[in-house]
Design a protein around this motif. Sequence first.
Motif, PDB file in Angstrom:
ATOM      1  N   PRO A 142      -1.093   7.095 -17.370  1.00  0.00           N
ATOM      2  CA  PRO A 142      -1.917   6.937 -16.184  1.00  0.00           C
ATOM      3  C   PRO A 142      -3.452   7.010 -16.406  1.00  0.00           C
ATOM      4  CG  PRO A 142      -0.708   8.989 -16.382  1.00  0.00           C
ATOM      5  CD  PRO A 142      -0.329   8.266 -17.312  1.00  0.00           C
ATOM      6  N   ARG A 143      -4.079   6.188 -15.629  1.00  0.00           N
ATOM      7  CA  ARG A 143      -5.388   5.826 -15.973  1.00  0.00           C
ATOM      8  C   ARG A 143      -6.130   7.309 -14.928  1.00  0.00           C
ATOM      9  NH1 ARG A 143      -9.707   3.113 -13.034  1.00  0.00           N
ATOM     10  NH2 ARG A 143      -8.360   3.063 -10.949  1.00  0.00           N
ATOM     11  N   LEU A 144      -7.184   7.637 -15.545  1.00  0.00           N
ATOM     12  CA  LEU A 144      -8.117   8.701 -15.038  1.00  0.00           C
ATOM     13  C   LEU A 144      -9.581   7.994 -14.536  1.00  0.00           C
ATOM     14  CD1 LEU A 144      -7.815  11.394 -18.079  1.00  0.00           C
ATOM     15  CD2 LEU A 144      -6.414  11.272 -15.653  1.00  0.00           C
ATOM     16  N   GLY A 181       0.014   9.220 -22.852  1.00  0.00           N
ATOM     17  CA  GLY A 181       1.524   9.594 -22.543  1.00  0.00           C
ATOM     18  C   GLY A 181       2.271   9.021 -23.501  1.00  0.00           C
ATOM     19  N   MET A 182       1.881   7.902 -24.184  1.00  0.00           N
ATOM     20  CA  MET A 182       2.658   7.021 -24.970  1.00  0.00           C
ATOM     21  C   MET A 182       1.851   6.277 -25.902  1.00  0.00           C
ATOM     22  SD  MET A 182       5.589   4.408 -24.192  1.00  0.00           S
ATOM     23  CE  MET A 182       4.616   3.322 -23.255  1.00  0.00           C
ATOM     24  N   THR A 233      -4.949  17.047 -28.418  1.00  0.00           N
ATOM     25  CA  THR A 233      -3.687  16.875 -28.995  1.00  0.00           C
ATOM     26  C   THR A 233      -3.625  15.361 -29.287  1.00  0.00           C
ATOM     27  OG1 THR A 233      -2.889  18.587 -27.533  1.00  0.00           O
ATOM     28  CG2 THR A 233      -1.172  17.099 -29.049  1.00  0.00           C
ATOM     29  N   ASP A 247      -9.906  15.813 -18.567  1.00  0.00           N
ATOM     30  CA  ASP A 247      -9.196  15.037 -19.802  1.00  0.00           C
ATOM     31  C   ASP A 247      -9.613  13.702 -19.807  1.00  0.00           C
ATOM     32  OD1 ASP A 247      -7.617  17.083 -19.926  1.00  0.00           O
ATOM     33  OD2 ASP A 247      -5.720  16.190 -19.215  1.00  0.00           O
ATOM     34  N   VAL A 281       6.623   8.887 -28.166  1.00  0.00           N
ATOM     35  CA  VAL A 281       6.846   9.257 -26.534  1.00  0.00           C
ATOM     36  C   VAL A 281       7.079  10.683 -26.559  1.00  0.00           C
ATOM     37  CG1 VAL A 281       7.526   8.893 -24.153  1.00  0.00           C
ATOM     38  CG2 VAL A 281       7.709   6.960 -25.836  1.00  0.00           C
ATOM     39  N   PRO A 282       5.730  11.429 -26.135  1.00  0.00           N
ATOM     40  CA  PRO A 282       5.940  12.873 -26.180  1.00  0.00           C
ATOM     41  C   PRO A 282       6.675  13.257 -24.784  1.00  0.00           C
ATOM     42  CG  PRO A 282       3.651  12.345 -26.129  1.00  0.00           C
ATOM     43  CD  PRO A 282       4.359  11.133 -26.033  1.00  0.00           C
ATOM     44  N   ALA A 283       7.242  14.528 -24.881  1.00  0.00           N
ATOM     45  CA  ALA A 283       7.918  15.042 -23.593  1.00  0.00           C
ATOM     46  C   ALA A 283       6.886  15.359 -22.408  1.00  0.00           C
ATOM     47  CB  ALA A 283       8.663  16.254 -23.902  1.00  0.00           C
ATOM     48  N   ARG A 284       5.611  15.388 -22.758  1.00  0.00           N
ATOM     49  CA  ARG A 284       4.637  16.034 -21.982  1.00  0.00           C
ATOM     50  C   ARG A 284       3.384  14.901 -21.984  1.00  0.00           C
ATOM     51  NH1 ARG A 284       4.743  21.956 -19.755  1.00  0.00           N
ATOM     52  NH2 ARG A 284       6.944  22.005 -19.208  1.00  0.00           N
ATOM     53  N   PHE A 285       2.464  14.765 -21.248  1.00  0.00           N
ATOM     54  CA  PHE A 285       1.261  14.133 -21.263  1.00  0.00           C
ATOM     55  C   PHE A 285       0.236  15.095 -21.994  1.00  0.00           C
ATOM     56  CE2 PHE A 285       1.908  12.093 -17.064  1.00  0.00           C
ATOM     57  CZ  PHE A 285       2.600  11.068 -17.456  1.00  0.00           C
ATOM     58  N   LEU A 286      -0.283  14.496 -23.060  1.00  0.00           N
ATOM     59  CA  LEU A 286      -1.011  15.188 -23.961  1.00  0.00           C
ATOM     60  C   LEU A 286      -2.584  15.484 -23.547  1.00  0.00           C
ATOM     61  CD1 LEU A 286      -0.091  13.111 -27.193  1.00  0.00           C
ATOM     62  CD2 LEU A 286       0.935  14.839 -26.266  1.00  0.00           C
ATOM     63  N   LYS A 287      -3.025  16.429 -24.221  1.00  0.00           N
ATOM     64  CA  LYS A 287      -4.405  16.811 -23.739  1.00  0.00           C
ATOM     65  C   LYS A 287      -5.301  15.920 -24.698  1.00  0.00           C
ATOM     66  CE  LYS A 287      -3.614  21.522 -24.591  1.00  0.00           C
ATOM     67  NZ  LYS A 287      -3.793  22.761 -24.756  1.00  0.00           N
ATOM     68  N   GLN A 341      -4.514   9.378 -19.529  1.00  0.00           N
ATOM     69  CA  GLN A 341      -4.012  10.731 -19.770  1.00  0.00           C
ATOM     70  C   GLN A 341      -2.831  10.072 -20.693  1.00  0.00           C
ATOM     71  OE1 GLN A 341      -3.915  13.918 -17.576  1.00  0.00           O
ATOM     72  NE2 GLN A 341      -3.698  14.542 -19.564  1.00  0.00           N
TER      73      GLN A 341
END
Lengths: 254, 156
Positions: free
Chosen positions: B43-45, B81-82, B21, B63, B12-18, B79
């Motif tokens: 979350p879905r895109l 996130g985990m 990344t 993204d 689990v990163p601290a931010r949503f990943l590009k 996106q």
Amino acid sequence: MVYKPQYGPGTSLVAENRRKYMNPEYKLEKIRDVSDEDIVMILGHRAPGSAYPTAHPPLAEQQEPDCPVRKLVTPTDGAKAGDRVRYIQFADSMFFAPAQPYLRTYLEMYRHRGIDPGTLSGRQIVECRERDLEQYSKELVNTELFDSARVGIRGATVHGHSLRLREDGMMFDMLQRCILDTDGVVKYVKDQIGEALDRAVPVGKPMDEKWLKAHTTIFHSLGGVAYRDDTEYIEYVQRIHSLRTKYGFMPVEK
Amino acid sequence: MTDAKYSQCRIVPARFLKPETAERLLNGIVRVEGVRRIVVNGPRLPATVPYGPARGKPNPHTDRKVIHVGDQDVELQVQAGMIILEIMDDSCIPELRKVCDEVFTDLSYVLEEGRFMKASPSLTDYAKYGPDADMEIVGLVDPRRNDRPVIIQGLK
């Protein structure tokens, strides 16, 4: 004795900011200059430069009933002209956004006339006559109440306020209404409901972390001011909670 | 669906990943011996606007793109996130941590061990797949969609 509003309890910086923004005598600091046309484009209710569609004839042209309240209340410009009622909706990231839904409603009620705000946990909508809305929106976007990365103008599909930020520091937006461009400026590429704009609308650079923490109105135990650290705030909220519970049973304060 | 005999962990990163990344991270993970399955969560895109007056209109999003993981193209529909992983045993965790340290140079992250994948078919799975569901895909893909999991067969 003249009543002097206190706006809210608390000794912390967050509480101080809340009081400051609610106080209509405090002039909000202007930090960006988004033009009228740009605001109209982001709102997406009418084409820039077009006439305001109306919901009823101007008040001057219609017969008003003999009503004492109508004599007391001066109509706003939008009401006078018979504009439609339209809206703007904001989502504020819990990562130190300058405003949050409850505060937005409070401050708008103190500062603006003829509005109908709707407050939810992650978004806040305010409805009013169209030309009033554009004027109020400009104030809400151009001043310290707005940050281009942590506040979003989102009419629908607002999800994102309580999520982690994206890697570039922007609040998550499923519809990606705004992008952080290569020049560091945030630009709206879609209007608030997610329809593509003819051109990108710049809303300025995101503010840095230090500025956000100095201007935020959100308690946050990780990196910010923890709610529990503001004992005066806690005491006040507990008192309100206690009184509203007891008053349902026996309305006597001891 | 997950098998109880295998361990699991999540990153689990601290931010949503590009997407870039996420691609680097996933390419690092697939090279680690002992990783059985990977679920990219977030979350879905959506491809079209799901709600509001613009519902059904196209939703271009920078993204939502195709990334290359191992020898396969993977369409990112969320996106990132985990990242949830099913692993043969705990011995590959130090290696996974090393991969994360290389990718997350200016981001913090948490690598946790536990049970994170679906352990039995849900009602939605039953409604979608019926009583004879393919247990290989239950829990790996969204039952409301027709997508299949991507099978990484090589490391090109």
